[in-house]
Design an enzyme around this catalytic site. Structure first.
Site, PDB file in Angstrom:
ATOM      1  N   ARG A   1      -3.134  -7.405 -20.973  1.00 16.57           N
ATOM      2  CA  ARG A   1      -3.968  -6.808 -22.019  1.00 16.57           C
ATOM      3  C   ARG A   1      -3.164  -5.958 -22.993  1.00 16.57           C
ATOM      4  O   ARG A   1      -3.590  -5.727 -24.116  1.00 16.57           O
ATOM      5  CB  ARG A   1      -5.084  -5.968 -21.394  1.00 16.57           C
TER       6      ARG A   1
ATOM      7  N   PRO B   1       0.815  -1.224   0.000  1.00 15.49           N
ATOM      8  CA  PRO B   1       0.000   0.000   0.000  1.00 15.49           C
ATOM      9  C   PRO B   1       0.844   1.267   0.000  1.00 15.49           C
ATOM     10  O   PRO B   1       0.326   2.357  -0.214  1.00 15.49           O
ATOM     11  CB  PRO B   1      -0.840  -0.116   1.280  1.00 15.49           C
TER      12      PRO B   1
ATOM     13  N   ASP C   1     -10.259   1.283 -24.860  1.00 13.10           N
ATOM     14  CA  ASP C   1     -10.827   1.095 -23.533  1.00 13.10           C
ATOM     15  C   ASP C   1     -10.715   2.370 -22.711  1.00 13.10           C
ATOM     16  O   ASP C   1      -9.941   3.257 -23.013  1.00 13.10           O
ATOM     17  CB  ASP C   1     -10.090  -0.025 -22.785  1.00 13.10           C
TER      18      ASP C   1
HETATM   19  N1  ADE Z   1      -0.755  -4.935  -0.293  1.00 10.71           N
HETATM   20  C1  ADE Z   1      -1.611  -4.525   0.649  1.00 10.71           C
HETATM   21  N2  ADE Z   1      -2.392  -3.550   0.205  1.00 10.71           N
HETATM   22  C2  ADE Z   1      -2.034  -3.313  -1.088  1.00 10.71           C
HETATM   23  C3  ADE Z   1      -2.458  -2.413  -2.085  1.00 10.71           C
HETATM   24  N3  ADE Z   1      -3.433  -1.534  -1.870  1.00 10.71           N
HETATM   25  N4  ADE Z   1      -1.850  -2.465  -3.280  1.00 10.71           N
HETATM   26  C4  ADE Z   1      -0.843  -3.339  -3.509  1.00 10.71           C
HETATM   27  N5  ADE Z   1      -0.404  -4.207  -2.607  1.00 10.71           N
HETATM   28  C5  ADE Z   1      -0.986  -4.205  -1.398  1.00 10.71           C
END
Ligand code: ADE
Length: 245
Positions: free
Chosen positions: A152, A87, A167
């Protein structure tokens, strides 16, 4: 193009790539996907992949050594890129997917637990990628998203040439609405213009609907965008209609 996924849950990927466009791309040999169990790159009896964080705090952190070993084992000479899914990464989007598809090999490391030892980001990877502003329990679902979106853009994966570019997002607008039979369903009618046979009128209507959807759902996509004059006219129409509502 080849993907290598490094994970402590290889079983999460069983079946997920076997159907649909990615499944076909695998069958045709356009893409290759290998899933690697991170524990196979540990060297201790307990196959330990995580440990307590220095400095204290709850939870566990993924250790660097198995991750470095796994990447060094699967990375091929030549044109490869290595990414950590977390994240904390920069936001994955269509442009990032297209860029990734220009490389021969993409290695995806799935983070877990409270985090991954920072030396992985510092020294091992070409980038850290997030698929959105929410915390998944691990990078595995994000890896599935990345493999799908990148595949893709691999030549020969999506049927009609050019259709990936048509797209959503290639043009940073959402797609216009689509309809199929029946012409009327539960009292809901397909817009008359689509039966008109007037291709210019249909194209204009579709463009307007795409702009309308984008204004409503993703106004951020329109910010700072240099609009063609036809789009400006349509946006003006949309603004006036919204004022009247
Ligand atoms: N691991 C945990 N959350 C994530 C996210 N939002 N994006 C990528 N990997 C992650």
């Amino acid at each position: 193009m080849r993907f290598d996924i490094i994970t402590i849950f290889p079983e999460m990927f069983a079946g997920v790539f076997s159907a649909g466009i990615v499944g076909k791309a695998l069958d045709k040999g356009r893409v290759e996907i290998a899933v690697h169990d991170l524990r196979d790159y540990t060297r201790d009896k307990h196959r330990q992949v995580d440990d307590r964080p220095f400095g204290g705090q709850e939870g566990m952190v993924m250790k660097p050594e198995p991750i470095f070993r796994a990447v060094e084992a699967v990375r091929r000479d030549g044109d490869s890129r290595v990414y950590l899914l977390s994240p904390q990464g920069s936001r994955f989007d269509s442009a990032a997917a297209e860029e990734m598809a220009s490389h021969r090999q993409v290695v995806l490391i799935c983070g877990r637990y409270e985090g991954v030892d920072e030396r992985v980001s510092e020294r091992l990877v070409d980038g850290e990628i997030s698929i959105g502003d929410y915390v998944l329990s691990g990078g595995e679902p994000a890896a599935v998203v990345v493999v799908d979106a990148v595949s893709r853009f691999v030549p020969g994966v999506v049927g009609k040439a050019g259709s990936v570019r048509n797209d959503s997002f290639a043009d940073s607008l959402l797609d216009f609405p689509q309809y199929t039979r029946p012409r009327e369903f539960r009292g809901l009618k397909v817009p008359q213009v689509l039966f008109s046979g007037d291709h210019r009128k249909i194209a204009r209507w579709r463009r307007k609907k795409a702009l309308e959807k984008t204004v409503r759902a993703r106004p951020d996509l329109l910010e700072g965008r240099a609009n063609a004059s036809e789009d400006e006219d349509l946006l003006e129409e949309i603004r006036n209609e919204r004022k009247d509502q």
